[in-house]
Design a protein around this motif. Structure first.
Motif, PDB file in Angstrom:
ATOM      1  N   VAL A  34       0.750  -1.295  -0.121  1.00 13.42           N
ATOM      2  CA  VAL A  34      -0.091  -0.051  -0.010  1.00 13.42           C
ATOM      3  C   VAL A  34       1.003   1.271   0.116  1.00 13.42           C
ATOM      4  N   ASP A  35       1.050   1.925  -1.305  1.00 11.39           N
ATOM      5  CA  ASP A  35       1.813   2.988  -1.512  1.00 11.39           C
ATOM      6  C   ASP A  35       1.740   4.096  -0.514  1.00 11.39           C
ATOM      7  N   ASP A  36       0.356   4.387  -0.447  1.00 12.63           N
ATOM      8  CA  ASP A  36       0.023   5.440   0.387  1.00 12.63           C
ATOM      9  C   ASP A  36       0.458   5.447   1.753  1.00 12.63           C
ATOM     10  N   GLN A  37       0.546   4.373   2.325  1.00 14.60           N
ATOM     11  CA  GLN A  37       0.971   4.215   3.676  1.00 14.60           C
ATOM     12  C   GLN A  37       2.477   3.656   3.991  1.00 14.60           C
ATOM     13  N   GLY A  38       3.114   3.328   2.997  1.00 15.09           N
ATOM     14  CA  GLY A  38       4.408   3.160   2.981  1.00 15.09           C
ATOM     15  C   GLY A  38       4.550   1.413   3.729  1.00 15.09           C
ATOM     16  N   VAL A  39       3.436   0.809   3.290  1.00 13.70           N
ATOM     17  CA  VAL A  39       3.787  -0.572   4.032  1.00 13.70           C
ATOM     18  C   VAL A  39       3.522  -1.859   3.125  1.00 13.70           C
ATOM     19  N   ARG A  40       4.008  -2.913   3.595  1.00 10.89           N
ATOM     20  CA  ARG A  40       3.756  -4.115   2.914  1.00 10.89           C
ATOM     21  C   ARG A  40       2.712  -4.870   3.704  1.00 10.89           C
ATOM     22  N   VAL A  41       1.591  -5.317   3.230  1.00 13.82           N
ATOM     23  CA  VAL A  41       0.569  -5.834   3.906  1.00 13.82           C
ATOM     24  C   VAL A  41       0.460  -7.383   3.780  1.00 13.82           C
ATOM     25  N   ALA A  42       0.293  -8.042   4.627  1.00 16.07           N
ATOM     26  CA  ALA A  42      -0.080  -9.712   4.288  1.00 16.07           C
ATOM     27  C   ALA A  42      -1.482  -9.787   5.325  1.00 16.07           C
ATOM     28  N   LEU A  43      -2.485 -10.592   4.452  1.00 20.18           N
ATOM     29  CA  LEU A  43      -3.616 -10.828   5.010  1.00 20.18           C
ATOM     30  C   LEU A  43      -3.915 -12.228   5.212  1.00 20.18           C
ATOM     31  N   LEU A  44      -4.167 -12.584   6.429  1.00 15.36           N
ATOM     32  CA  LEU A  44      -4.558 -14.030   7.233  1.00 15.36           C
ATOM     33  C   LEU A  44      -5.926 -14.110   7.566  1.00 15.36           C
ATOM     34  N   PRO A  45      -6.682 -14.719   7.013  1.00 16.89           N
ATOM     35  CA  PRO A  45      -8.078 -14.701   7.515  1.00 16.89           C
ATOM     36  C   PRO A  45      -8.252 -15.653   8.865  1.00 16.89           C
ATOM     37  N   VAL A  46      -9.141 -15.006   9.654  1.00 21.36           N
ATOM     38  CA  VAL A  46      -9.476 -15.724  11.031  1.00 21.36           C
ATOM     39  C   VAL A  46     -10.846 -15.631  11.026  1.00 21.36           C
ATOM     40  N   GLY A  47     -11.705 -16.550  10.764  1.00 19.76           N
ATOM     41  CA  GLY A  47     -13.109 -16.674  10.761  1.00 19.76           C
ATOM     42  C   GLY A  47     -13.347 -15.236   9.683  1.00 19.76           C
ATOM     43  N   GLU A  48     -14.276 -14.555   9.976  1.00 20.85           N
ATOM     44  CA  GLU A  48     -14.830 -13.327   9.157  1.00 20.85           C
ATOM     45  C   GLU A  48     -13.616 -12.318   9.345  1.00 20.85           C
ATOM     46  N   ALA A  49     -12.706 -12.260  10.127  1.00 24.31           N
ATOM     47  CA  ALA A  49     -11.796 -11.387  10.345  1.00 24.31           C
ATOM     48  C   ALA A  49     -10.442 -11.580   9.760  1.00 24.31           C
ATOM     49  N   ARG A  50      -9.525 -10.696   9.538  1.00 13.98           N
ATOM     50  CA  ARG A  50      -8.475 -10.972   9.242  1.00 13.98           C
ATOM     51  C   ARG A  50      -7.092 -10.502  10.040  1.00 13.98           C
ATOM     52  N   ILE A  51      -6.051 -10.923  10.403  1.00 12.62           N
ATOM     53  CA  ILE A  51      -4.806 -10.497  10.689  1.00 12.62           C
ATOM     54  C   ILE A  51      -4.088  -9.820   9.624  1.00 12.62           C
ATOM     55  N   GLU A  52      -3.564  -8.418   9.998  1.00  7.50           N
ATOM     56  CA  GLU A  52      -3.059  -7.773   8.791  1.00  7.50           C
ATOM     57  C   GLU A  52      -1.566  -7.591   9.447  1.00  7.50           C
ATOM     58  N   LEU A  54       1.926  -5.717   9.124  1.00  5.74           N
ATOM     59  CA  LEU A  54       2.291  -4.769   8.446  1.00  5.74           C
ATOM     60  C   LEU A  54       3.726  -4.501   8.452  1.00  5.74           C
ATOM     61  N   GLU A  55       4.244  -4.538   7.308  1.00  5.29           N
ATOM     62  CA  GLU A  55       5.906  -4.508   7.318  1.00  5.29           C
ATOM     63  C   GLU A  55       6.345  -2.996   6.597  1.00  5.29           C
ATOM     64  N   PRO A  56       7.061  -2.029   7.446  1.00  9.32           N
ATOM     65  CA  PRO A  56       7.254  -0.798   6.534  1.00  9.32           C
ATOM     66  C   PRO A  56       8.005  -0.854   5.589  1.00  9.32           C
ATOM     67  N   VAL A  57       7.920  -0.113   4.445  1.00 11.37           N
ATOM     68  CA  VAL A  57       9.094  -0.111   3.253  1.00 11.37           C
ATOM     69  C   VAL A  57       9.987   0.627   3.730  1.00 11.37           C
ATOM     70  N   SER A  58      10.179   1.442   4.960  1.00 20.72           N
ATOM     71  CA  SER A  58      11.167   2.057   5.185  1.00 20.72           C
ATOM     72  C   SER A  58      10.993   2.717   6.714  1.00 20.72           C
ATOM     73  N   GLY A  59      12.255   3.142   7.223  1.00 24.68           N
ATOM     74  CA  GLY A  59      11.873   3.629   8.614  1.00 24.68           C
ATOM     75  C   GLY A  59      11.139   5.002   8.670  1.00 24.68           C
ATOM     76  N   GLU A  60      10.934   5.593   7.457  1.00 22.84           N
ATOM     77  CA  GLU A  60      10.438   6.878   7.511  1.00 22.84           C
ATOM     78  C   GLU A  60       8.967   6.704   7.160  1.00 22.84           C
ATOM     79  N   THR A  61       8.133   5.868   7.578  1.00 17.38           N
ATOM     80  CA  THR A  61       6.912   5.645   7.507  1.00 17.38           C
ATOM     81  C   THR A  61       6.069   5.489   8.754  1.00 17.38           C
ATOM     82  N   PRO A  62       4.727   5.803   8.871  1.00 18.72           N
ATOM     83  CA  PRO A  62       4.208   5.818  10.102  1.00 18.72           C
ATOM     84  C   PRO A  62       4.461   4.276  10.921  1.00 18.72           C
ATOM     85  N   VAL A  63       4.469   3.343  10.112  1.00 13.36           N
ATOM     86  CA  VAL A  63       4.607   1.996  10.850  1.00 13.36           C
ATOM     87  C   VAL A  63       6.044   1.805  11.187  1.00 13.36           C
ATOM     88  N   GLY A  64       6.880   2.283  10.280  1.00 13.20           N
ATOM     89  CA  GLY A  64       8.390   2.260  10.476  1.00 13.20           C
ATOM     90  C   GLY A  64       8.667   2.943  11.844  1.00 13.20           C
TER      91      GLY A  64
END
Ligand code: ZN
Length: 134
Positions: A34-52, A54-64
């Motif tokens: 997701v370029d807008d948020q600077g993250v790589r995302v992996a989705l793992l379903p658990v029932g109807e919900a998912r675990i997401e 979030l791996e930052p593409v760099s340290g200078e991102t919100p998740v980084g």
């Protein structure tokens, strides 16, 4: 309303998948950047919900910056709403602070918005608009 996903900040998706896939037995539904948020995302379903994961593409991102400050861990909770724009208007009228003030494109091209943790008792809350079937 339902919980769409839980966002978990990780340093490396490939390192953390060993725990989630082999340890917990979850299946990987897909990954995307997701370029807008600077993250790589992996989705793992658990029932109807998912675990997401979030791996930052760099340290200078919100998740980084989150990982640098607090380490890996639970990052946000995402609730699904029917109409994001009207929900945001309603929350604004109740004095809830939004992180950016307008909807953005999140994972899977869905419209998302974040509420400021100061308005949500210390939790970063994401809202995602339910996918239209039409
Ligand atoms: Zn999310």
């Amino acid at each position: 309303m339902k919980i769409d996903h839980l966002g978990i900040a990780v340093k490396s998706i490939s390192d953390s998948l060993a725990f989630y896939r082999e340890g917990l037995g979850l299946e990987l539904a897909g990954t995307e950047t997701v370029d807008d948020q600077g993250v790589r995302v992996a989705l793992l379903p658990v029932g109807e919900a998912r675990i997401e994961l979030l791996e930052p593409v760099s340290g200078e991102t919100p998740v980084g910056r989150f990982i640098a400050k607090r380490g890996e861990g639970l990052h946000h909770i995402c609730y699904e709403v029917d109409d994001l724009a009207s929900k945001l208007d309603e929350l604004r009228s109740r004095g809830v602070r939004l992180l950016e003030g307008y909807p953005r494109r999140g994972a899977e091209g869905k419209l998302v918005a974040f509420l400021h943790p100061a308005s949500a008792h210390g939790v970063l809350v994401e809202l995602v608009e339910k996918a239209r079937t039409s």
